[in-house]
Design a protein around this motif. Structure first.
Motif, PDB file in Angstrom:
ATOM      1  N   LYS A 100      -2.219  42.709 129.591  1.00 18.39           N
ATOM      2  CA  LYS A 100      -1.548  43.251 128.410  1.00 18.39           C
ATOM      3  C   LYS A 100      -1.350  44.747 128.589  1.00 18.39           C
ATOM      4  N   PRO A 101      -0.413  45.349 127.848  1.00 17.77           N
ATOM      5  CA  PRO A 101      -0.325  46.815 127.846  1.00 17.77           C
ATOM      6  C   PRO A 101      -1.665  47.426 127.478  1.00 17.77           C
ATOM      7  N   LEU A 102      -1.947  48.597 128.011  1.00 18.07           N
ATOM      8  CA  LEU A 102      -3.273  49.198 127.892  1.00 18.07           C
ATOM      9  C   LEU A 102      -3.663  49.547 126.461  1.00 18.07           C
ATOM     10  N   ASP A 103      -2.703  49.611 125.545  1.00 16.76           N
ATOM     11  CA  ASP A 103      -3.014  49.936 124.153  1.00 16.76           C
ATOM     12  C   ASP A 103      -3.132  48.694 123.265  1.00 16.76           C
ATOM     13  N   LYS A 104      -3.216  47.515 123.865  1.00 11.95           N
ATOM     14  CA  LYS A 104      -3.244  46.267 123.099  1.00 11.95           C
ATOM     15  C   LYS A 104      -4.577  45.535 123.236  1.00 11.95           C
ATOM     16  N   ARG A 105      -5.663  46.258 123.380  1.00 14.81           N
ATOM     17  CA  ARG A 105      -6.959  45.638 123.601  1.00 14.81           C
ATOM     18  C   ARG A 105      -7.421  44.844 122.372  1.00 14.81           C
ATOM     19  N   GLY A 106      -8.054  43.713 122.625  1.00 14.34           N
ATOM     20  CA  GLY A 106      -8.640  42.934 121.545  1.00 14.34           C
ATOM     21  C   GLY A 106      -7.703  41.888 120.964  1.00 14.34           C
ATOM     22  N   ARG A 107      -8.074  41.382 119.789  1.00 15.93           N
ATOM     23  CA  ARG A 107      -7.338  40.282 119.161  1.00 15.93           C
ATOM     24  C   ARG A 107      -6.052  40.739 118.481  1.00 15.93           C
ATOM     25  N   GLU A 108      -5.883  42.045 118.312  1.00 20.03           N
ATOM     26  CA  GLU A 108      -4.696  42.642 117.709  1.00 20.03           C
ATOM     27  C   GLU A 108      -4.622  42.369 116.204  1.00 20.03           C
ATOM     28  N   SER A 109      -3.772  43.108 115.532  1.00 15.35           N
ATOM     29  CA  SER A 109      -3.671  43.016 114.077  1.00 15.35           C
ATOM     30  C   SER A 109      -2.858  41.796 113.651  1.00 15.35           C
ATOM     31  N   ASP A 110      -2.989  41.428 112.376  1.00 19.31           N
ATOM     32  CA  ASP A 110      -2.186  40.326 111.838  1.00 19.31           C
ATOM     33  C   ASP A 110      -0.695  40.628 111.957  1.00 19.31           C
ATOM     34  N   GLU A 111      -0.345  41.881 111.806  1.00 24.22           N
ATOM     35  CA  GLU A 111       1.066  42.252 111.925  1.00 24.22           C
ATOM     36  C   GLU A 111       1.558  42.044 113.349  1.00 24.22           C
ATOM     37  N   TRP A 126       0.880  26.586 110.474  1.00 21.43           N
ATOM     38  CA  TRP A 126      -0.507  27.022 110.357  1.00 21.43           C
ATOM     39  C   TRP A 126      -0.665  28.512 110.597  1.00 21.43           C
ATOM     40  N   ALA A 127       0.363  29.162 111.127  1.00 22.51           N
ATOM     41  CA  ALA A 127       0.317  30.618 111.283  1.00 22.51           C
ATOM     42  C   ALA A 127       0.663  31.334 109.982  1.00 22.51           C
ATOM     43  N   LYS A 128       1.205  30.615 109.005  1.00 19.68           N
ATOM     44  CA  LYS A 128       1.656  31.230 107.757  1.00 19.68           C
ATOM     45  C   LYS A 128       0.585  31.259 106.673  1.00 19.68           C
ATOM     46  N   VAL A 129      -0.519  30.540 106.892  1.00 19.45           N
ATOM     47  CA  VAL A 129      -1.544  30.425 105.851  1.00 19.45           C
ATOM     48  C   VAL A 129      -2.867  30.970 106.367  1.00 19.45           C
ATOM     49  N   LEU A 134      -5.502  28.700 110.025  1.00 11.90           N
ATOM     50  CA  LEU A 134      -5.072  29.860 110.810  1.00 11.90           C
ATOM     51  C   LEU A 134      -6.107  30.195 111.876  1.00 11.90           C
ATOM     52  N   SER A 135      -7.378  30.140 111.507  1.00  9.87           N
ATOM     53  CA  SER A 135      -8.430  30.448 112.467  1.00  9.87           C
ATOM     54  C   SER A 135      -8.415  29.462 113.632  1.00  9.87           C
ATOM     55  N   LEU A 136      -8.284  28.180 113.325  1.00  8.86           N
ATOM     56  CA  LEU A 136      -8.256  27.166 114.375  1.00  8.86           C
ATOM     57  C   LEU A 136      -7.026  27.323 115.257  1.00  8.86           C
ATOM     58  N   TYR A 137      -5.872  27.522 114.626  1.00  4.25           N
ATOM     59  CA  TYR A 137      -4.637  27.639 115.400  1.00  4.25           C
ATOM     60  C   TYR A 137      -4.645  28.910 116.258  1.00  4.25           C
ATOM     61  N   SER A 138      -5.320  29.959 115.761  1.00  2.19           N
ATOM     62  CA  SER A 138      -5.384  31.217 116.502  1.00  2.19           C
ATOM     63  C   SER A 138      -6.151  31.079 117.811  1.00  2.19           C
ATOM     64  N   HIS A 139      -6.986  30.050 117.924  1.00  2.00           N
ATOM     65  CA  HIS A 139      -7.782  29.844 119.135  1.00  2.00           C
ATOM     66  C   HIS A 139      -7.485  28.486 119.775  1.00  2.00           C
ATOM     67  N   SER A 140      -6.383  27.850 119.386  1.00  4.43           N
ATOM     68  CA  SER A 140      -6.114  26.480 119.820  1.00  4.43           C
ATOM     69  C   SER A 140      -5.871  26.368 121.324  1.00  4.43           C
ATOM     70  N   LEU A 141      -5.252  27.367 121.926  1.00  2.06           N
ATOM     71  CA  LEU A 141      -4.978  27.299 123.363  1.00  2.06           C
ATOM     72  C   LEU A 141      -6.278  27.366 124.164  1.00  2.06           C
ATOM     73  N   GLY A 142      -7.141  28.334 123.842  1.00  2.00           N
ATOM     74  CA  GLY A 142      -8.406  28.449 124.541  1.00  2.00           C
ATOM     75  C   GLY A 142      -9.301  27.239 124.318  1.00  2.00           C
TER      76      GLY A 142
END
Length: 234
Positions: A100-111, A126-129, A134-142
């Motif tokens: 990732k770009p060097l200024d994008k460390r971490g999980r990043e903001s909701d925006e 599930w990304a809209k709620v 949302l929590s499950l979908y945010s980690h669904s790939l991993g």
């Protein structure tokens, strides 16, 4: 003529839009078929030399020998992607397209992630709620990659245990129990020889993409992009 074009036309865009997955699905099947035929031939050659019964193709592809060879490759591939998905959240490699770009460390903001009130009209539902969806979908790939890795590693362990004990019995040696096989060199040799190749491949891609280019590939930076440009693709 018009009706014929109406039937054929929609097929071509679908093939074009899904060409990458279709191509890899096809060569996966071809490689499995090739592995089945060559594996059967190799097994039967050894069986004839040892005076043991040979396998038909069906018997071979349903045997522990074939299953362990497939599973040990699959588990290492999914481990590779699981580690890469998770480590690239926090770790960087300056100049690499795989970082990732060097200024994008971490999980990043909701925006940044376009979730909840920042979701777009065509964002996944599930990304809209907010909440567990949302929590499950945010980690669904991993989670999915991790589950496939664990299941394929378990399949390797079970099939490897069966194949190893079959060889032990053929050699008039005592078979191993589950715990003994878990600690046996055979299991860890099969595992580690695949892991090291995956780690080498990923590490090479991370570093080589800093300095080398492949014009038009999303895995490469634009040809004229500076070496220090991080996360840039084109």
């Amino acid at each position: 003529m018009t009706r014929r074009q109406g039937r054929v036309g929609p097929t071509r865009p679908r093939l074009r839009e899904n060409g990458l997955s279709l191509f890899f699905g096809a060569i996966l099947l071809l490689s499995l078929v090739g592995q089945a035929f060559t594996g059967q031939a190799g097994y039967n050659d050894q069986a004839l030399d040892s005076g043991l019964p040979t396998f038909t193709l069906v018997e071979y592809v349903t045997s522990s020998q074939f299953a362990v060879d497939v599973a040990e490759n699959w588990q290492s591939e999914y481990l590779q992607f699981l580690l890469f998905i998770l480590l690239t959240i926090y770790l960087f490699q300056k100049g690499s397209t795989e970082s990732k770009p060097l200024d994008k460390r971490g999980r990043e903001s909701d925006e940044d992630q376009k979730v909840a009130e920042h979701a777009q009209p065509d964002s996944p539902a599930w990304a809209k709620v907010r909440g567990w969806r949302l929590s499950l979908y945010s980690h669904s790939l991993g989670l999915t990659m991790g589950l496939i890795f664990v299941l394929s590693w378990l399949a390797q362990f079970v099939a490897g245990h069966s194949a190893y004990n079959a060889e032990q019995i053929q050699q008039l040696s005592d078979p191993l129990g589950w715990t003994d096989y878990l600690l046996a060199p055979d299991f860890w040799n099969r595992t580690l020889q695949n892991w090291q190749s995956e780690f080498l491949a990923v590490g090479s891609m991370v570093v080589l993409s800093i300095y080398l280019r492949e014009r038009g590939s999303p895995e490469s930076k634009p040809v004229g992009e500076p070496h220090g440009s991080t996360g840039s693709q084109g």
